[in-house]
Design a protein around this motif. Sequence first.
Motif, short mmCIF file in Angstrom:
data_model
loop_
_atom_site.label_atom_id
_atom_site.label_comp_id
_atom_site.label_asym_id
_atom_site.label_seq_id
_atom_site.Cartn_x
_atom_site.Cartn_y
_atom_site.Cartn_z
N LEU A 558 0.79 -1.27 -0.03
CA LEU A 558 0.09 0.25 -0.23
C LEU A 558 0.89 1.20 0.03
O LEU A 558 1.86 1.24 0.69
CB LEU A 558 -0.94 -0.04 1.39
CG LEU A 558 -1.89 1.12 1.18
CD1 LEU A 558 -2.99 1.06 0.21
CD2 LEU A 558 -2.59 1.02 2.77
N GLY A 559 0.59 2.26 -0.80
CA GLY A 559 1.33 3.45 -0.96
C GLY A 559 2.12 3.52 -2.16
O GLY A 559 1.68 2.73 -3.38
N VAL A 560 2.95 4.35 -2.38
CA VAL A 560 3.75 4.56 -3.57
C VAL A 560 4.38 3.32 -3.98
O VAL A 560 4.95 2.59 -3.09
CB VAL A 560 4.57 5.60 -3.45
CG1 VAL A 560 5.58 5.68 -4.85
CG2 VAL A 560 4.17 7.10 -3.04
N ASP A 568 -3.96 9.09 2.78
CA ASP A 568 -3.36 9.78 3.93
C ASP A 568 -1.90 9.73 3.82
O ASP A 568 -1.20 9.96 4.73
CB ASP A 568 -3.73 9.25 5.37
CG ASP A 568 -3.70 7.84 5.45
OD1 ASP A 568 -2.93 7.03 4.53
OD2 ASP A 568 -3.76 7.34 6.70
N GLY A 569 -1.24 9.04 2.92
CA GLY A 569 0.41 8.90 2.71
C GLY A 569 0.92 7.65 3.66
O GLY A 569 1.99 7.73 3.49
N SER A 570 0.15 6.80 3.80
CA SER A 570 0.59 5.91 4.56
C SER A 570 1.12 4.53 3.68
O SER A 570 0.82 4.66 2.72
CB SER A 570 -0.65 5.21 5.86
OG SER A 570 -1.50 4.79 5.13
N THR A 571 1.84 4.01 4.35
CA THR A 571 2.46 2.55 3.39
C THR A 571 2.40 1.25 4.28
O THR A 571 2.34 1.44 5.55
CB THR A 571 3.94 2.88 3.17
OG1 THR A 571 4.76 3.11 4.56
CG2 THR A 571 4.17 4.36 2.62
N LEU A 572 2.22 0.24 3.66
CA LEU A 572 2.18 -1.14 4.18
C LEU A 572 3.12 -1.80 3.29
O LEU A 572 3.12 -1.92 2.03
CB LEU A 572 0.81 -1.53 4.26
CG LEU A 572 0.70 -2.87 4.70
CD1 LEU A 572 0.94 -2.86 6.40
CD2 LEU A 572 -0.66 -3.38 4.52
#
Length: 699
Positions: A558-560, A568-572
């Motif tokens: 998840l994310g870029v 919300d700019g979060s990453t996984l």
Amino acid sequence: MSTLFARNALGVAVLSLLSCAASAQSDAAAPAGSLQEITVTGNPLGATDLIAPTTAVSGDPLLLRSQPTLGETLNTLPGVSSTYFGPNASRPTIRGQDGDRIRILQNGGAAPDASALSYDHAVPVDALVTERIEVLRGPSALQYGGSAVGGVVNVIDNRIPSEPLDGFGGRIDAGWASGSREKSGGAVLEGGNDRYALHVDAFSRDADDTRVPIELGCGNPKRPGPARRICNSANRADGGAIGGTLFFAQGWIGASVSSYRSKYGTVAEDDVSIDMKSDRYALEGEWRPGGFFSSIHGKFGYTNYRHTEFEGQAPGTTFANKSHDFRLEARHRKIGNLEGLIGFTSETGRFSADGEEAFAPHSRTRSNALFLHEELGMPWGRLSFGARTEQVKVRSLGSPDPDVARFAVGERTFNPHSAALGALVDLNPQWQLTSNLAYTERAPKDYELFANGPHVATGAWELGDPTLQKEKSVGFDLGAQWKSGANTARVNAYATRFRNYIGLTASGNVRGEDGTVNPGPIETEEGLVFPDVMDEYVYRGVRARFTGIEASGNLRLLGVDGFGKAADGSTLDLQWRGDLVRAKNTDTGEPLPRISPARVGATLVYGNGPWSARLGFDHYAAQRRVPAVGARPTDAYTLWNAALTYRMKVQHASLTWYARIDNATNKLAYSATSILTTTAFPNAPLPGRSVKVGLRVNF
């Protein structure tokens, strides 16, 4: 030096470095004292794309995996396990090899101690004052000698700064762990300008017996009866260092003084503890003369290591190792696309063991070596070549105790030679292939040649062989790596064949307390009494084969660069890893002892602004491939872990609050790579559930 130095170094640091900061033009918000982000162990030429399989751990990843011992700190890295002798002594095992086939370095130089001699001897380093740890796996480590045939672990602490600093900075760590009631703290302070730099660090750990999932019997009068703790596993460690560097137009020169003190229980015996001290003095510098040699880098160190094993309050066996080490590297300028260096190393060590359990004689080992490392740039990548030739003299000095006549006296001289080839191929911007081939020779160690006595850590009477020949091996490694944004993957397969693999082998005999072979019963007034005996194990050379595969990577979920973009700019991320090693005595067809089973692991990492959360597991398969004598199979187990961090700014400081839970399910587990699983079972399981909370302040 004394423990007083370690406990007062922080106060001295504050006074001296504040003075430095007042006179330097600095920006207090800048993280002064940070190291250059290059890996030096895998390639002394400083290339970013490495031919050798190398892993570096620093920053938050090192903070969140930090343990009291070096072996447990690095455990679960691809291809790396540990010798686990309780929570206080653990050395890294790389690709199934341990002891004197794994070279532990400090800032690229020798770090002598007695940890390779016995599993219950700790490595005198601490992650609290370590900047970065690099692990070099496989056959390309020959520039560090035959004792690096399995790999190299380089502990980098920046005690002699090699780059100018801009102002004043550092970090402070504090933590508490529930499993052993451990209280730990450390500080690193650095300051300077373009002319000089100063470094001071200090640390302290204090831990009680470690909690485990089951009740264990304990003969320690301080903690009688069964308890859910590993008996005699408490530990107290303190240390620190002062270092500094002067910079000039064509280079720099620096020096450092460091101290390490530790007192810990050995866990194999309820009333035995080790009081250890190690003092090291180092000098390092670099000169850039221009001309054919672009730089000449030298380092010299003197280490005074000593520890005493106490039985209750009474001192027993004392081990000491006083050593000098010198390393000189001259890097030549580029000749077309060819660049490289030549070097010379010299090491002298004087070892002694005195007491009832001295199983190795006093000895002196001297080694001198010449080596070179060259790389050739190609349109499609790079080629590397290395070679090393050594002269090693090992002399047994016997024992000064006139009642000890079992040690042989004599000298052996060896001339090991090694060579390696490597290649890196850039298939495209995302894919790279690497390959390494090495022929390595290792001279037998003093204890492999001359040991003759009872060794409690292995539960055996160990007997050396003064006629042993050089250990010879051929190793091959093939790797592939892929990177696309945040997504990465890396896999390495390897095989190493030994023609004279030196290891302990059961002889079939037993020894009495006085060394008598196969003693018979003793006639007493009560009748025949059989004396206490230990199995006899002999150092022998056999043919052996190690094969394995290791893989690791990161998948952005998840994310870029992920499968979706978070508003919300979060990453996984999913971090995954796995390895498998097989080791076999090809003379007998039996597996070699203490080999890690197949392992797989994964960790979900979530990040959102100042918050980060981790949840992961490591699964260890059952290990049934063990020798018929002197080993014990282990069952499969899975260890779960989690961590939560929060970052915040307070004026010019960056604060990282963290909480970590190890073995979250409180799983009962035994390490297949630990000698304790055989000699102290069932009283030596892995630690149970532990929660650690802490704070790191960078400024």
